[in-house]
Design a protein around this motif. Structure first.
Motif, short mmCIF file in Angstrom:
data_model
loop_
_atom_site.label_atom_id
_atom_site.label_comp_id
_atom_site.label_asym_id
_atom_site.label_seq_id
_atom_site.Cartn_x
_atom_site.Cartn_y
_atom_site.Cartn_z
N ARG A 118 75.20 35.28 82.48
CA ARG A 118 75.09 36.66 82.44
C ARG A 118 75.91 37.96 82.69
N ASP A 119 76.94 37.63 82.01
CA ASP A 119 77.90 38.86 82.38
C ASP A 119 77.39 39.81 81.28
N ALA A 120 77.59 41.04 81.51
CA ALA A 120 76.94 42.11 80.92
C ALA A 120 77.94 42.43 79.78
N ARG A 121 79.25 42.34 80.01
CA ARG A 121 80.20 42.81 78.98
C ARG A 121 80.42 41.76 77.87
N ALA A 122 80.08 40.58 78.26
CA ALA A 122 80.06 39.40 76.97
C ALA A 122 78.93 39.43 76.38
N GLN A 123 77.65 39.83 77.04
CA GLN A 123 76.46 40.11 76.30
C GLN A 123 76.65 41.33 75.30
N TYR A 124 77.13 42.35 75.77
CA TYR A 124 77.49 43.54 74.77
C TYR A 124 78.36 43.11 73.80
N MET A 125 79.39 42.17 74.01
CA MET A 125 80.47 41.93 72.75
C MET A 125 79.67 41.24 71.96
N LEU A 126 79.08 40.24 72.35
CA LEU A 126 78.23 39.43 71.27
C LEU A 126 77.10 40.21 70.46
N GLY A 127 76.38 41.36 71.31
CA GLY A 127 75.59 41.90 70.57
C GLY A 127 76.30 42.72 69.36
N VAL A 128 77.42 43.49 69.56
CA VAL A 128 78.34 44.00 68.58
C VAL A 128 78.67 43.04 67.47
N LEU A 129 79.12 42.11 67.66
CA LEU A 129 79.55 41.11 66.91
C LEU A 129 78.30 40.59 65.86
N HIS A 130 77.25 40.15 66.58
CA HIS A 130 76.07 39.77 65.48
C HIS A 130 75.46 41.16 64.92
N PHE A 131 75.61 42.28 65.19
CA PHE A 131 75.03 43.34 64.68
C PHE A 131 75.70 43.70 63.49
N ASN A 132 77.17 43.92 63.62
CA ASN A 132 78.12 44.03 62.54
C ASN A 132 78.39 42.88 61.64
#
Length: 331
Positions: A118-132
């Motif tokens: 539940r690290d928020a920065r890691a969740q953010y980065m995975l969101g960016v990678l999967h979105f792009n």
């Protein structure tokens, strides 16, 4: 056998030859009072013993050049040592350093490990990678789920990215992403506990500090146990999701509602609605709740809107307050 004075702090009692007033948390106090060298002195003996929080904080100090000379190589070494011990913020920061020099596959692995904690920065980065579709497969519902989690944890960048995704994704993709986020948050305990997943509280990590943004004044002691990711990563360190063309709206007829969460029991959904009405009367008063069954879950929805724009306008006000929300079309 223990030597030296034993303080009242249980954490410090685990270590030897440490002054009574010294420790990782005391280093945090000094750092936030701008005594960077003093903070580093506090952290060094604990880092030498392999304490993950101290290792992470030393990595931050070397990354910023505060209390020690700026040295990205040493920062990476400290992050790596903490990451090897499972320290989620260190895994997240190490992933960013690796990605900046092109090692994106390894970075993604680290972010996946950190996101599971539940690290928020890691969740953010995975969101960016999967979105792009960058390094990881393009998966918009999964991207929306990760970004929702990061936004719920209070990461400022996540709120802006979530707005981009909301404008780009279809209602079906957003609905699927929201349910994924609920399942990620609740995990295996959801079915047995019946706890709501409307707005999960972020896990706090003791003895680490968010160091990338200078403090105007030392925070109160109660704020020392910080939420990971609130200000550790500067905006320049992380990419923004690329805006995509909005998906065409093929729905005809019916009406729109706002979806506010998914629960294992209808009683929990009703409790959540009561809480929302009490906490956000200016936003949700006058809206009619609906409890839509979906497999083993019950979705809390509300309102009757003639178009998605009106529904999203209400949702945006709730998202600005840290509550997950998205528009759904009903037949």
């Amino acid at each position: 056998m223990r030597h030296g004075l034993i303080t009242a702090t249980a954490f410090l009692a685990l270590f030897v030859s440490v002054p009574a007033l010294g420790g990782v948390k005391e280093g945090v106090v000094k750092w936030q009072a701008s005594d960077y060298k003093g903070a580093v002195v506090e952290w060094m003996p604990f880092a030498a013993k392999g304490d993950p929080d101290a290792l992470f904080n030393m990595g931050q100090a070397y990354k910023l050049g505060r209390g020690v000379p700026l040295d990205k190589a040493k920062a990476e070494d400290f992050y790596r040592r903490a990451a090897d011990k499972g320290h989620a913020p260190a895994q997240s920061n190490l992933g960013i350093l690796l990605a900046q020099r092109g090692e994106k596959a390894r970075a993604a692995e680290l972010w996946q490990n950190a996101a599971a904690k539940r690290d928020a920065r890691a969740q953010y980065m995975l969101g960016v990678l999967h979105f792009n579709g960058d390094t990881l497969p393009k998966n918009w519902p999964l991207a929306y789920a990760y970004m929702t989690q990061a936004n719920n944890a209070g990461l400022p960048q996540a709120g802006r990215a979530l707005a981009t995704m909301t404008a780009s994704l279809s209602p079906a993709d957003r609905a699927a992403g929201s349910e994924m986020a609920a399942a990620m948050t609740a995990g295996d305990k959801l079915a047995s506990s019946g706890k709501p997943v409307l707005a999960p509280a972020p896990r706090k990590l003791a003895n680490t500090v968010a160091l990338d943004k200078p403090q105007a004044a030392p925070p109160k002691p109660a704020q020392l146990a910080t939420v990971p990711g609130r200000s550790v990563v500067a905006n320049a360190d992380i990419p923004q999701p690329r805006a995509a063309a909005p998906a065409p709206n093929t729905a005809s007829g019916g009406e729109w509602r706002i979806q506010l969460g998914a629960f294992s029991q209808e009683a929990r959904a009703r409790e959540a609605w009561t809480t929302l009405r009490r906490e956000y009367p200016a936003i949700v008063s006058g809206l009619e709740p609906a409890y839509a069954a979906s497999g083993a879950m019950v979705r809390l929805q509300a309102g009757r809107f003639a178009n998605p724009g009106d529904a999203n306008a209400v949702c945006q006000r709730l998202r600005d307050s840290g509550r997950p929300c998205f528009a759904v079309h009903t037949n």
